[in-house]
Design a protein around this motif. Structure first.
Motif: not given
Length: 264
Positions: A8-12
């Motif tokens: 849960n620490s990804v962007g995009n």
């Protein structure tokens, strides 16, 4: 123990939503993406940023980026959680950067709540534009109802400042010792804390952060691959390519082509 959720620490434009029932607890954790919580029925006991609140039926709460939080429902409580990256709501993310809410609980009343129930508060994701509009609407209600204050060092945990430091300096040549020195901690103590909290070594976390920045540049700009690597903080093209292949199975240039073909 406080734990980090790297998934849960990804962007995009990362998004996922789940409905939990019958006593599903979450202990203290944090992640880079924002988290929206909605109590469908019953009471949900939340600790968000060291503030205890109880969500009743139809109450919302919002956890800001990297805000430490836990969720403890009553045995009959049903609640919805949506986790989404800041790039869905970039203006909101900029408005709350470096700030904390004096609380987290708010309401969405009137015609908005039925609209959100129909389009957002379910496990199936709406299409991109509908999802963005729903998230902006909820974030707007949060800003209307929750006062924000500047975050001061003596009011936050060490994790927040580690993450802030990385966000501000990931383009530079930094190491675990760099961060420890900047924050005034003994290197060996700091290393133990980092590994126990994040569940990974510093370089792995830093490369993941740089990878997410690189993906954003690949998809949103036409910069050459070498420039993307350098602007994302990678110190060599070889490291950039290795990280990219481990995470996607493709070289950066091929990944860009695949995504652009998929978008039409």
């Amino acid at each position: 123990m406080i734990f980090h959720q790297p998934d849960n620490s990804v962007g995009n434009h990362s998004y996922n939503a789940v409905i939990y029932a019958r006593g599903t607890d979450w202990e203290m954790h944090f992640h880079q993406n924002l988290e929206l919580i909605y109590a469908i029925s019953g009471n949900l006991h939340c600790n968000i940023g060291n503030k205890e609140e109880v969500l009743g039926t139809e109450d919302f709460a919002l956890c800001l980026s990297n805000e430490i939080h836990s969720l403890h429902p009553d045995s009959d409580t049903v609640y919805w959680v949506g986790v989404f990256s800041e790039d869905f709501v970039p203006e909101f993310a900029a408005a709350v950067k470096g700030k904390v809410g004096e609380g987290s609980r708010f309401r969405c009343d009137g015609a908005m709540l039925p609209y959100l129930r129909q389009n957002l508060l379910r496990e199936e994701a709406p299409d991109f534009y509908l999802l963005s509009s729903c998230l902006y609407a909820v974030c707007g209600m949060y800003l209307e109802q929750i006062p924000l204050t500047e975050r001061h060092r003596n009011e936050s945990s060490i994790m927040n400042f580690i993450l802030d430091y990385i966000a501000e300096n990931y383009r530079n040549r930094i190491t675990l010792k760099t961060v420890a020195d900047a924050l005034g901690y003994d290197y060996f103590y700091f290393s133990r804390i980092f590994c126990s909290v994040f569940g990974m070594h510093f370089n792995d976390y830093l490369n993941t952060y740089r990878f997410n920045a690189a993906v954003s540049l690949l998809l949103k700009t036409n910069l050459p691959i070498t420039q993307v690597a350098l602007e994302s903080g990678f110190q060599s093209i070889r490291t950039f390519n290795d990280v990219f292949r481990r995470k996607t199975g493709s070289a950066p240039a091929e990944y860009r082509k695949q995504k652009k073909r998929a978008e039409g």
